[in-house]
Design a protein around this motif. Structure first.
Motif, short mmCIF file in Angstrom:
data_model
loop_
_atom_site.label_atom_id
_atom_site.label_comp_id
_atom_site.label_asym_id
_atom_site.label_seq_id
_atom_site.Cartn_x
_atom_site.Cartn_y
_atom_site.Cartn_z
N TYR A 36 0.85 -1.18 0.00
CA TYR A 36 0.00 0.00 0.00
C TYR A 36 0.89 1.24 0.00
O TYR A 36 1.99 1.25 0.55
CB TYR A 36 -0.89 0.04 1.25
CG TYR A 36 -2.05 -0.91 1.23
CD1 TYR A 36 -1.91 -2.23 1.64
CD2 TYR A 36 -3.31 -0.48 0.81
CE1 TYR A 36 -2.98 -3.09 1.63
CE2 TYR A 36 -4.39 -1.35 0.80
CZ TYR A 36 -4.22 -2.65 1.21
OH TYR A 36 -5.28 -3.51 1.19
N LYS A 38 0.80 5.42 0.97
CA LYS A 38 0.02 6.35 1.80
C LYS A 38 0.60 7.74 1.74
O LYS A 38 1.78 7.95 2.06
CB LYS A 38 -0.05 5.85 3.24
CG LYS A 38 -0.98 6.67 4.12
CD LYS A 38 -1.01 6.14 5.53
CE LYS A 38 -2.03 6.91 6.39
NZ LYS A 38 -1.74 8.34 6.45
N PHE A 89 3.58 0.75 2.81
CA PHE A 89 3.37 -0.31 3.80
C PHE A 89 3.28 -1.64 3.08
O PHE A 89 2.57 -1.77 2.08
CB PHE A 89 2.07 -0.09 4.57
CG PHE A 89 2.09 1.09 5.49
CD1 PHE A 89 1.52 2.30 5.11
CD2 PHE A 89 2.66 1.00 6.75
CE1 PHE A 89 1.52 3.39 5.96
CE2 PHE A 89 2.67 2.09 7.61
CZ PHE A 89 2.10 3.28 7.21
N PHE A 99 0.21 -5.43 9.07
CA PHE A 99 0.99 -4.43 8.38
C PHE A 99 2.38 -4.27 8.99
O PHE A 99 2.57 -4.44 10.20
CB PHE A 99 0.29 -3.07 8.44
CG PHE A 99 -0.87 -2.93 7.50
CD1 PHE A 99 -2.10 -3.48 7.81
CD2 PHE A 99 -0.72 -2.26 6.30
CE1 PHE A 99 -3.17 -3.36 6.93
CE2 PHE A 99 -1.79 -2.13 5.42
CZ PHE A 99 -3.01 -2.68 5.73
N GLY A 100 3.34 -3.89 8.13
CA GLY A 100 4.63 -3.46 8.60
C GLY A 100 4.55 -2.01 9.06
O GLY A 100 3.50 -1.36 8.99
N GLN A 101 5.70 -1.48 9.51
CA GLN A 101 5.72 -0.13 10.09
C GLN A 101 5.77 0.97 9.04
O GLN A 101 5.57 2.13 9.34
CB GLN A 101 6.93 0.05 11.02
CG GLN A 101 7.16 -1.08 11.99
CD GLN A 101 8.15 -2.08 11.44
OE1 GLN A 101 7.96 -2.65 10.35
NE2 GLN A 101 9.23 -2.31 12.17
N TYR B 35 -9.26 -0.21 11.40
CA TYR B 35 -7.85 -0.21 11.80
C TYR B 35 -7.55 1.07 12.57
O TYR B 35 -8.18 2.11 12.36
CB TYR B 35 -6.93 -0.24 10.57
CG TYR B 35 -6.81 -1.57 9.89
CD1 TYR B 35 -7.72 -1.97 8.92
CD2 TYR B 35 -5.75 -2.42 10.18
CE1 TYR B 35 -7.58 -3.18 8.27
CE2 TYR B 35 -5.60 -3.64 9.53
CZ TYR B 35 -6.52 -4.01 8.58
OH TYR B 35 -6.39 -5.21 7.94
N GLY B 40 3.78 6.88 12.76
CA GLY B 40 5.05 6.18 12.70
C GLY B 40 4.94 4.68 12.75
O GLY B 40 5.95 3.97 12.71
N GLN B 41 3.70 4.18 12.81
CA GLN B 41 3.49 2.74 12.84
C GLN B 41 2.54 2.33 11.71
O GLN B 41 1.89 3.17 11.10
CB GLN B 41 2.91 2.31 14.18
CG GLN B 41 3.82 2.62 15.36
CD GLN B 41 3.22 2.14 16.68
OE1 GLN B 41 2.34 1.29 16.70
NE2 GLN B 41 3.70 2.69 17.78
N GLY B 42 2.48 1.04 11.46
CA GLY B 42 1.53 0.54 10.48
C GLY B 42 0.14 0.40 11.08
O GLY B 42 -0.02 0.38 12.29
N PRO B 43 -0.88 0.31 10.22
CA PRO B 43 -2.24 0.11 10.73
C PRO B 43 -2.35 -1.19 11.52
O PRO B 43 -1.77 -2.21 11.15
CB PRO B 43 -3.07 0.05 9.44
CG PRO B 43 -2.26 0.76 8.40
CD PRO B 43 -0.83 0.46 8.76
N GLU B 44 -3.13 -1.13 12.59
CA GLU B 44 -3.36 -2.29 13.45
C GLU B 44 -4.85 -2.60 13.43
O GLU B 44 -5.68 -1.73 13.69
CB GLU B 44 -2.90 -1.99 14.87
CG GLU B 44 -3.19 -3.09 15.87
CD GLU B 44 -2.96 -2.64 17.31
OE1 GLU B 44 -2.80 -1.43 17.53
OE2 GLU B 44 -2.95 -3.50 18.20
#
Lengths: 109, 114
Positions: A36, A38, A89, A99-101, B35, B40-44
Motif C-alpha cells: 500500500y 500512503k 506499507f 501491516f509493517g511499520q 484499523y 510512525g506505525q503501520g495500521p493495526e
C-alpha cells in the motif's frame, strides 16, 4: 511480536532510478501479500499484491517479488517518479492483514 | 470510482468524552475492517466484520471500544470514554473477498484527544 517488518524507515532515490522497498515476515501461514502507498492525511491506497503460489507480480512500473524460503518480499518501482514519494506499507495475510511499520520513500528530482 | 467513505475526517475531543466514527464501505463488499494507525506505525486491526457478524475483535479494547454493522452495510466505531492514548488515525477498509485480499481503505478519521 512483530510478524511483518520493514527495517528501513526511510529511503531516498533519484528520479528515474529504481526504488526497492523491502519487507520481512515471520509467519509461514501468510498466503497473500500486499503493498500500500500512503500520502499524509489520507488512507492507504492499494498498489499491488501477490499470492504465495507466485514469486513475481508486475503491474506497470511496480513489481513485487516474493521469496518464500527467506520470508521476504520486495517492491520495485522503475523508473521512480516524484509522485511516488509517500509512505509504503507492506501487509501480509491469512484471513486478516498484518501491516509493517512503513518506509518513507522520497524521490529526488 | 467507488470508494470507502468515512466521517468525520478530523475530530478533537476531550478525554473522558464519547466519540463515534462512521464508515460506508464500497457497495457489495461483505468484509469491513476498522484499523487504528498511530503515527510512525503501520495500521493495526481493531475489528473485522463479515456482513453483520464480527469475525475478529481480538485487538479491540472492549472496555471502551465498541463497533457495530447492524445491517451488514455501514458501520460505526465508538470510544467511551476517550483517553489521551486513543489519539490516532482510525481507518476503515472493505473488501469483496472474504479472505481480505485487496482491501480498499477510506481516508480515515484523525482523532485528537486533549
Amino acid at each position: 511480536d512483530q510478524q511483518v517488518k520493514q527495517n528501513s524507515p526511510s529511503l531516498s532515490v533519484q528520479e528515474g532510478r529504481i526504488s526497492i522497498l523491502n519487507c520481512d515476515y515471520t509467519n509461514s501461514m501468510f498466503d497473500y501479500f500486499l503493498w500500500y502507498k500512503k500520502y499524509p492525511a489520507e488512507g492507504p491506497t492499494f498498489l499491488i499484491s501477490i499470492s504465495s503460489i507466485k514469486d513475481k507480480n508486475e503491474d506497470g512500473r511496480f513489481t513485487v517479488f516474493l521469496n518464500k524460503s527467506a520470508k521476504h518480499l520486495s517492491l520495485h518501482i522503475v523508473p521512480s517518479q516524484p509522485g511516488d514519494s509517500a509512505v509504503y506499507f507492506c501487509a501480509a495475510g491469512a484471513q486478516k492483514l498484518v501491516f509493517g511499520q512503513g518506509t518513507r520513500l522520497t524521490i529526488n528530482p | 470510482e467507488a470508494e470507502v467513505a468515512q466521517s468525520p475526517r478530523y475530530k478533537i475531543t476531550e478525554k473522558s468524552q464519547a466519540v463515534a466514527f462512521w464508515c460506508d464501505p464500497i457497495s457489495g463488499h461483505a468484509t469491513l475492517y476498522w484499523y487504528r494507525q498511530i503515527l510512525g506505525q503501520g495500521p493495526e486491526l481493531l475489528v473485522q466484520f463479515q456482513d453483520e457478524s464480527v469475525v475478529d475483535d481480538s485487538q479491540l479494547p472492549k472496555d471502551r471500544f465498541s463497533a457495530e454493522r447492524l445491517k451488514g452495510v455501514d458501520s460505526t466505531l465508538k470510544i467511551q470514554p476517550a483517553e489521551l492514548g486513543d489519539s490516532a488515525m482510525y481507518l476503515c477498509a472493505s473488501s469483496f473477498r472474504r479472505d481480505g485480499t485487496e482491501a480498499f481503505f477510506g481516508q480515515g478519521t484523525r482523532l485528537t484527544v486533549v
